[in-house]
Design an enzyme around this catalytic site. Structure first.
Site, PDB file in Angstrom:
ATOM      1  N   ILE A 176       0.842  -1.202   0.000  1.00 13.38           N
ATOM      2  CA  ILE A 176       0.000   0.000   0.000  1.00 13.38           C
ATOM      3  C   ILE A 176       0.874   1.247   0.000  1.00 13.38           C
ATOM      4  CG2 ILE A 176      -0.228  -0.188   2.539  1.00 13.38           C
ATOM      5  CD1 ILE A 176      -3.081   1.050   2.194  1.00 13.38           C
ATOM      6  N   CYS A 177       0.391   2.296  -0.667  1.00 16.26           N
ATOM      7  CA  CYS A 177       1.012   3.630  -0.603  1.00 16.26           C
ATOM      8  C   CYS A 177       2.381   3.625  -1.298  1.00 16.26           C
ATOM      9  CB  CYS A 177       1.080   4.073   0.858  1.00 16.26           C
ATOM     10  SG  CYS A 177       1.418   5.815   1.111  1.00 16.26           S
ATOM     11  N   HIS A 178       3.488   3.765  -0.548  1.00 15.78           N
ATOM     12  CA  HIS A 178       4.825   3.661  -1.127  1.00 15.78           C
ATOM     13  C   HIS A 178       5.341   2.209  -1.098  1.00 15.78           C
ATOM     14  CE1 HIS A 178       4.682   8.008  -0.275  1.00 15.78           C
ATOM     15  NE2 HIS A 178       5.701   8.178  -1.071  1.00 15.78           N
TER      16      HIS A 178
END
Lengths: 194, 194
Positions: free
Chosen positions: B102-104
């Site tokens: 998730i995300c980075h």
């Protein structure tokens, strides 16, 4: 005397802003801090520096500056999502003016799609991103390929600032048509596990 | 009951570790925090979470786990420089086991060279890195392409955890041979300024 742009967002690496900024002024040049919004306070990731954006990127033009500096830390992770910032970087490239980026700063070269075919260095965590963007990555304290000046980390700041100031006074470096000889055979591995 | 690995370094996004970790345990599974070194304290970037790595990546094997979770924040910027971590991610991919990032977090998919040809999402700042690694990038709360589960940000955690828990109990999703229809025509632009 030249005017030099510094593009900065929160979480910048403190020394990678402070040292070039002070060196540029000490050399008699003007340094301008450019953010997404003028007047916004920007904090260094180490908590040592709190600076204020003097200008919004929307209110400046590449024509007004002789060179661009992109400090590292996680500031570039924020800046790369801002279309005017990415365009501003690209404009310096098109105008053949020095772009000095250190540590995670070269993310902006990826985002502006100007690393392709160039020899660069960076903080090692973004090496794969630069190679995937078409760059040749080497492990050196400073690399100059035309106007693209890149360094790896705060320890490299002396060489980084010297290259910037020389290019500002003497013009951009020659293109590295024949790339720098790697220091080790591992320099161009696309990723560590292959 | 399954055993699920969480790979974490400093500066992880607090909720992106905490929410999946708690959901995994609530579903009756075992969750194991894996770091570069066992026993090292790891701090969330928002200062809300301080956790301890239970195992070093050097002392675990993919065979011992049913799935892998990669929280975001800047933790993946540290993890991607660690060869055993990159190899660990790649091993889950080779074994066709769920990898939820998730995300980075999807930076680790870039580093492990397993994003090529896959449909993914991520925090928008790393969109260009994923596209340059050969991925197709879309703007959705969760994307499942085979065992690769990706989400964008903490707001997406509910959908992210649901996909992870479903894949753990029912097996990995089908490959997106015919990619998801983009939500907007801008989904696959290689970078914002072209």
């Amino acid at each position: 005397m030249a005017r030099i742009a510094f593009i900065v967002a929160n979480d910048f690496e403190d020394a990678e802003f402070r040292v070039p900024y002070d060196e540029v002024k000490k050399a008699g040049h003007e340094a301008v801090i450019i953010g997404v919004e003028a007047g916004r306070q920007l904090k260094g990731k180490k908590g040592k520096e709190v600076i204020t954006a003097e200008k919004s990127v929307k209110d400046v033009r590449e024509e007004d500056f002789a060179a661009l500096v992109i400090p590292g830390g996680y500031s570039p992770d924020h800046l790369r999502m801002e279309i005017p910032m990415v365009g501003f970087v690209r404009d310096f490239f098109k105008a053949d003016k020095p772009i000095a980026s250190i540590c995670h700063g070269p993310w902006m070269l990826v985002e502006a799609d100007i690393a392709d075919g160039r020899t660069v260095t960076s903080f090692p965590s973004i090496k794969t991103d630069l190679i995937n963007a078409g760059a040749r990555w080497v492990d050196r304290e400073v690399v100059e390929d035309g106007g693209l000046i890149t360094s790896r980390k705060p320890d490299d700041l002396k060489a980084f600032c010297a290259a910037l100031l020389r290019q500002v006074s003497q013009g951009i470096a020659a293109r590295l048509e024949s790339p720098l000889a790697p220091k080790a055979t591992s320099d161009q591995q696309p990723s560590v596990h292959h």
